[in-house]
Design an enzyme around this catalytic site. Structure first.
Site, PDB file in Angstrom:
ATOM      1  CG  ASP A 122       1.040  15.494  -8.184  1.00  0.00           C
ATOM      2  OD1 ASP A 122       1.632  16.308  -9.213  1.00  0.00           O
ATOM      3  OD2 ASP A 122       0.311  16.141  -7.464  1.00  0.00           O
ATOM      4  CG  HIS A 132      -1.542  14.494  -3.363  1.00  0.00           C
ATOM      5  ND1 HIS A 132      -0.754  13.279  -3.742  1.00  0.00           N
ATOM      6  CD2 HIS A 132      -1.707  15.471  -3.773  1.00  0.00           C
ATOM      7  CE1 HIS A 132      -0.838  14.347  -4.804  1.00  0.00           C
ATOM      8  NE2 HIS A 132      -0.362  15.034  -4.876  1.00  0.00           N
ATOM      9  CG  MET A 173      -0.274   5.703  -2.996  1.00  0.00           C
ATOM     10  SD  MET A 173      -1.546   5.113  -2.534  1.00  0.00           S
ATOM     11  CE  MET A 173      -2.469   4.960  -4.315  1.00  0.00           C
ATOM     12  CB  SER A 181       0.765  11.761  -1.716  1.00  0.00           C
ATOM     13  OG  SER A 181      -0.624  11.559  -2.329  1.00  0.00           O
ATOM     14  CB  THR A 182       0.394   7.354   0.606  1.00  0.00           C
ATOM     15  OG1 THR A 182      -0.453   7.989  -0.586  1.00  0.00           O
ATOM     16  CG2 THR A 182       0.022   7.164   2.044  1.00  0.00           C
TER      17      THR A 182
END
Length: 376
Positions: free
Chosen positions: A299, A203, A296, A176-177
């Site tokens: 997940d 994401h 973050m 993600s991030t």
């Protein structure tokens, strides 16, 4: 605790005021200053010494991408969150900014029906990212909170204790991030003709994922596709979940195929890593090699539990090289990772495991273990 001091960089008064209002509603954050363009922002950096910068992508005099490049020469670790539009041009420029050194991005609430709706949408997306990137200034998450969450995740003996390895049939990556740059670093190690397919959840919204797939394909020796429903997985190809859709892997007539659907968000995400990881655990069992990188939240944690229970193997990125050690951190603390690696070692580690896995007959799971979403 000291407040997180934010420099707001945007050429429009409306956006500067909107972001300032969102920040003012949170007791842990404050506005350190504003700037209408990148050139002025660079001048203010040394004057106000902010903890984080929010920056518009498109500005006069010096745009966001060029500003990030210049900023990184003097402030290599200062978090920078870009503001972009959900357009083809906005997506391309945002990916350029991330490649130039930006830490993260948020989408402008352009389609909001009211000012309050804009504030609410921006609050839900921007504030958690500000706190995640400045976690050293925030009150750390209490150990008891970690324990309450993690104790529901049962760690079973992992594949590291198994002497005879099943062959890797599929590599599954969740991030993600900070993920676009992390994926670029991993994919640059991949040569043409890899022996297995790779499936990825990053994401990102629509448009962004298609462009990211194209860029990863140029970096690596592999064709990289934005996944399509019913698409057959081919060895030596990578498939990125499209923004806005969950992606699963199922087996149809002994072939691995993709299934896309609009199921409910999980972990506030769609696509979600957990959705993909559960499906590969059920479909490929011990033939899964999962990788969880910077991001973050948690997940991927539940999906990794199922992958380990089915005999698969899990690698995680270490804290030092992660932009945010949320996703890989949860998996690591739960005891699900076979090994924790710095980013530069993840690509070579994947290749090493592909070379060292011993050939044994493929395990075909019964139909009841395959996700209910059918491939066509």
């Amino acid at each position: 605790m000291p407040k997180i001091r934010v420099l707001i960089v945007d050429d429009t008064v409306v956006m500067r005021r909107l972001i300032a209002e969102v920040i003012a509603r949170d007791d842990a954050i404050e506005v350190a200053g504003t700037a209408p363009n990148g050139r002025i922002a660079l001048q203010k950096l040394t004057q106000i010494n902010p903890d984080l910068v929010t920056m518009d992508v498109e500005m006069p005099e010096m745009n966001g991408v060029e500003t990030v490049r210049q900023l990184r020469l003097t402030h290599p670790k200062l978090p920078v969150i870009m503001f972009s539009t959900l357009t083809t041009r906005g997506a391309a420029t945002t990916l350029d900014a991330l490649a130039a050194g930006a830490s993260d991005y948020v989408s402008k609430p352009t389609n909001a029906g009211s000012l309050e709706e804009s504030i609410q949408r921006l609050t839900s997306e921007l504030v958690p990212k500000i706190k995640a990137h400045c976690r050293q200034l925030c009150r750390p998450l209490a150990e008891s909170e970690h324990t309450v969450f993690l104790k529901r995740v049962k760690s079973v003996p992992g594949p590291s204790s198994i002497l005879v390895r099943n062959p890797v049939e599929l590599v599954a990556i969740g991030t993600s991030t900070g993920g676009p740059n992390a994926l670029a670093e991993v994919f640059r190690h991949f040569p043409p003709g890899m022996a297995v397919p790779i499936v990825i959840v990053q994401h990102m919204p629509p448009l962004f994922t298609a462009m990211l797939a194209e860029r990863l394909g140029k970096i690596s020796g592999l064709p990289v596709h934005e996944g399509q429903h019913g698409q057959k997985l081919e060895a030596g190809h990578a498939y990125l979940a499209p923004g806005g859709s969950h992606m699963e892997v199922c087996r149809v007539n002994h072939e691995l195929r993709l299934a896309l659907h609009q199921g409910p968000q999980e972990n506030s995400c769609r696509p979600a890593v957990d959705v993909l990881f559960r499906s590969v655990a059920a479909t490929c069992g011990p033939g899964v090699l999962a990788v969880v990188m910077t991001g973050m939240g948690a997940d991927g944690l539940r999906g990794c539990q199922e992958i380990q229970e089915h005999g698969g193997r899990i690698l995680t990125q270490d804290e030092a090289t992660s932009v945010v050690w949320g996703m890989p951190g949860y998996v690591t603390r739960a005891g699900l990772a076979e090994v924790v690696l710095p980013l530069a070692e993840i690509g070579p580690a994947i290749l090493q495991r592909l070379r060292s896995s011993r050939p044994v007959p493929t395990v075909i799971c019964p139909p009841t273990a395959i996700p209910t979403i059918k491939c066509h």
